[in-house]
Enzyme design. Structure first.
Site, PDB file in Angstrom:
ATOM      1  N   LYS A 127      43.728  -6.346 -17.926  1.00 35.95           N
ATOM      2  CA  LYS A 127      43.977  -7.697 -17.256  1.00 35.95           C
ATOM      3  C   LYS A 127      43.339  -8.949 -18.013  1.00 35.95           C
ATOM      4  O   LYS A 127      43.897  -9.891 -18.202  1.00 35.95           O
ATOM      5  CB  LYS A 127      43.199  -7.915 -16.257  1.00 35.95           C
ATOM      6  CG  LYS A 127      44.393  -6.801 -15.354  1.00 35.95           C
ATOM      7  CD  LYS A 127      45.716  -6.605 -15.178  1.00 35.95           C
ATOM      8  CE  LYS A 127      46.840  -6.274 -14.686  1.00 35.95           C
ATOM      9  NZ  LYS A 127      48.147  -6.462 -14.586  1.00 35.95           N
ATOM     10  N   ILE A 136      59.981   3.569 -13.079  1.00 38.36           N
ATOM     11  CA  ILE A 136      60.258   4.334 -13.917  1.00 38.36           C
ATOM     12  C   ILE A 136      60.295   5.505 -13.232  1.00 38.36           C
ATOM     13  O   ILE A 136      60.966   7.096 -13.594  1.00 38.36           O
ATOM     14  CB  ILE A 136      58.758   4.869 -14.728  1.00 38.36           C
ATOM     15  CG1 ILE A 136      58.973   6.250 -15.783  1.00 38.36           C
ATOM     16  CG2 ILE A 136      57.261   4.938 -13.624  1.00 38.36           C
ATOM     17  CD1 ILE A 136      58.765   4.999 -16.666  1.00 38.36           C
ATOM     18  N   ARG A 137      60.566   5.738 -11.906  1.00 34.35           N
ATOM     19  CA  ARG A 137      60.558   6.472 -10.719  1.00 34.35           C
ATOM     20  C   ARG A 137      61.752   6.234 -10.055  1.00 34.35           C
ATOM     21  O   ARG A 137      61.205   5.032  -9.144  1.00 34.35           O
ATOM     22  CB  ARG A 137      59.586   7.443 -10.450  1.00 34.35           C
ATOM     23  CG  ARG A 137      58.348   6.862  -9.776  1.00 34.35           C
ATOM     24  CD  ARG A 137      57.299   7.383  -9.564  1.00 34.35           C
ATOM     25  NE  ARG A 137      56.101   7.046  -8.986  1.00 34.35           N
ATOM     26  CZ  ARG A 137      55.802   5.087  -7.838  1.00 34.35           C
ATOM     27  NH1 ARG A 137      57.624   5.968  -7.320  1.00 34.35           N
ATOM     28  NH2 ARG A 137      55.112   5.042  -7.844  1.00 34.35           N
ATOM     29  N   ASP A 194      61.893   1.506 -18.107  1.00 31.63           N
ATOM     30  CA  ASP A 194      60.658   1.886 -18.813  1.00 31.63           C
ATOM     31  C   ASP A 194      60.526   0.563 -19.245  1.00 31.63           C
ATOM     32  O   ASP A 194      60.781   0.027 -20.522  1.00 31.63           O
ATOM     33  CB  ASP A 194      60.393   3.321 -19.699  1.00 31.63           C
ATOM     34  CG  ASP A 194      59.392   3.427 -20.949  1.00 31.63           C
ATOM     35  OD1 ASP A 194      59.656   3.875 -21.455  1.00 31.63           O
ATOM     36  OD2 ASP A 194      58.514   2.379 -20.529  1.00 31.63           O
ATOM     37  N   TYR A 202      40.961  -0.795 -17.822  1.00 29.91           N
ATOM     38  CA  TYR A 202      41.969  -1.685 -16.842  1.00 29.91           C
ATOM     39  C   TYR A 202      41.747  -3.663 -16.521  1.00 29.91           C
ATOM     40  O   TYR A 202      42.080  -4.332 -17.106  1.00 29.91           O
ATOM     41  CB  TYR A 202      42.038  -1.180 -15.631  1.00 29.91           C
ATOM     42  CG  TYR A 202      42.706  -1.938 -14.086  1.00 29.91           C
ATOM     43  CD1 TYR A 202      41.979  -2.914 -13.292  1.00 29.91           C
ATOM     44  CD2 TYR A 202      44.033  -2.205 -14.301  1.00 29.91           C
ATOM     45  CE1 TYR A 202      42.523  -3.626 -12.330  1.00 29.91           C
ATOM     46  CE2 TYR A 202      44.538  -3.155 -13.081  1.00 29.91           C
ATOM     47  CZ  TYR A 202      44.323  -3.303 -12.299  1.00 29.91           C
ATOM     48  OH  TYR A 202      45.063  -4.355 -11.531  1.00 29.91           O
ATOM     49  N   GLY A 250      55.765   0.631  -6.514  1.00 33.31           N
ATOM     50  CA  GLY A 250      54.402   0.237  -6.694  1.00 33.31           C
ATOM     51  C   GLY A 250      53.299  -0.093  -4.936  1.00 33.31           C
ATOM     52  O   GLY A 250      54.318  -0.761  -4.090  1.00 33.31           O
ATOM     53  N   GLN A 251      52.634   0.099  -5.216  1.00 30.41           N
ATOM     54  CA  GLN A 251      51.973  -0.779  -4.051  1.00 30.41           C
ATOM     55  C   GLN A 251      52.158  -1.966  -3.523  1.00 30.41           C
ATOM     56  O   GLN A 251      52.288  -2.560  -2.499  1.00 30.41           O
ATOM     57  CB  GLN A 251      50.881  -0.325  -2.926  1.00 30.41           C
ATOM     58  CG  GLN A 251      49.380  -1.141  -2.610  1.00 30.41           C
ATOM     59  CD  GLN A 251      47.974  -1.519  -2.724  1.00 30.41           C
ATOM     60  OE1 GLN A 251      47.399  -1.544  -3.762  1.00 30.41           O
ATOM     61  NE2 GLN A 251      47.511  -1.261  -1.443  1.00 30.41           N
ATOM     62  N   GLY A 307      58.274  -2.382 -11.637  1.00 32.21           N
ATOM     63  CA  GLY A 307      57.349  -1.230 -11.075  1.00 32.21           C
ATOM     64  C   GLY A 307      57.744  -1.893  -9.275  1.00 32.21           C
ATOM     65  O   GLY A 307      56.218  -1.705  -8.467  1.00 32.21           O
TER      66      GLY A 307
HETATM   67  C1  VAH Z   1      42.722  -1.507  -8.476  1.00 30.40           C
HETATM   68  N1  VAH Z   1      43.624  -2.289  -6.122  1.00 30.40           N
HETATM   69  O1  VAH Z   1      41.368  -1.130  -7.769  1.00 30.40           O
HETATM   70  C2  VAH Z   1      43.256  -2.363  -7.644  1.00 30.40           C
HETATM   71  C3  VAH Z   1      42.608  -4.295  -8.258  1.00 30.40           C
HETATM   72  C4  VAH Z   1      41.228  -5.408  -7.508  1.00 30.40           C
HETATM   73  C5  VAH Z   1      41.528  -3.713  -7.400  1.00 30.40           C
HETATM   74  O2  VAH Z   1      42.509  -3.974  -9.199  1.00 30.40           O
HETATM   75  O3  VAH Z   1      42.330  -0.511  -9.570  1.00 30.40           O
END
Ligand code: VAH
Length: 310
Positions: free
Chosen positions: A144, A33-34, A50, A140, A9-10, A6
């Protein structure tokens, strides 16, 4: 050798650049992945990978003799609400692949990011403690929280050295964030410079824990360089630097761009933000590995505007 999954990513982008500066470009393999930014692609080894493909991952580990893995690939909170099963598959199967390869002694040390999203509506909102009620109400957050339980299980059962941090919302200028609820705190700087105004998708008094990317990267490396014995938390450490709401970040921008205008038009992400804490108690991280942030809101705004302007 280090592998970052990854890497485009950010967080992955900045982690890759920092690790390459520290350990040498050729010792840090970036994968995603890209393809990613010019600077990322041209500064060292890169693999299209992947993270949910166990065999492909095992091959990359063997080819580059990887000992340390940063698993930064995930689908973030807002996008995950639109594609729950894709988010669960990516966020969990990538983690199981890395944990199982470490159990097979194919990886020595793992970093895996958790998030303040593991907390839910009935978690104490102010100075949220390390151990407290956690009933996340987002896909999400559920992924986590489950991930944290699995990391602690693999450490206790199989001695896997996996380390984790509950990142707050992260602010950076080198890459745009993807699909998060805290992304407004990055978009606002770009809009302030490009059009002098911004319509925020959260209400003006929505206070959330936030952090400038340099502090987040510093914390990550500090945790990874700590002696294993000093790491008492094997789910994920609370981490904090500042909390602010959209009207406060707008005021800090107006100190530099007096005519900047902000409007508010909350969308589905308001409910996600409302389920999260407003501030975090990170005394465990301070105690176990001397965590100390350097960026407050004013310094963050100065740095963001300076770098986005040029
Ligand atoms: C989001 N930047 O907004 C992430 C993060 C706490 C926020 O997990 O999903």
């Amino acid at each position: 050798y280090i592998l970052i999954i990854g890497a485009c990513g950010q967080i992955g982008t900045e982690l890759t650049l920092t690790l390459r500066e520290r350990f040498g470009n050729e010792h840090v393999v970036a994968s995603d992945i890209r393809e990613g930014s010019e600077s990322l692609m041209n500064s060292g080894p890169f693999e299209i990978l992947d993270a949910t493909n166990y065999d492909a991952l095992e091959e990359v580990l063997a080819y580059y003799e990887i000992s340390e893995v940063y698993l930064m690939a995930a689908m973030l909170s807002a996008t995950a609400e639109k594609f729950p099963m894709r988010a669960w598959n990516l966020n969990m199967n990538s983690l199981f692949n890395v944990l199982n390869l470490a159990k097979e002694k194919k990886i020595d040390t793992i970093f895996w990011p958790s998030s303040i999203a593991v907390f839910g509506p009935n978690t104490p909102k102010e100075n949220t403690p390390q151990n407290t009620i956690m009933e996340p109400s987002t896909v999400y957050g559920i992924s986590k929280q489950s991930g944290e339980r699995w990391c602690e299980y693999y450490y206790n059962k199989f001695g896997v050295d996996v380390r984790s941090i509950r990142y707050p919302g992260l602010i950076s200028w080198k890459t745009m964030p993807g699909g998060g609820t805290t992304d407004y705190a990055v978009e606002i700087y770009h809009k302030a410079l490009n059009q002098g105004s911004y319509t925020c998708f959260l209400k003006e008094d929505t206070s959330l824990p936030m952090m400038f990317m340099d502090d987040a990267i510093k914390a990550t490396l500090q945790l990874m360089e700590a002696e294993s014995e000093s790491i008492k938390v094997r789910s994920a450490y609370n981490l904090s630097s500042m909390s602010f709401n959209p009207s406060e970040i707008a005021k800090s921008i107006q100190n530099h761009i007096p005519d900047f205008k902000i409007a508010y038009d909350p969308d589905f992400r308001q409910a996600i933000a409302d389920s999260w804490p407003s501030s975090i108690d990170d005394s465990e991280a301070q105690k176990d590995w001397n965590w100390k942030p350097e960026f407050d809101l004013d310094r963050t705004t100065e740095t963001m505007l300076e770098n986005l302007k040029s």
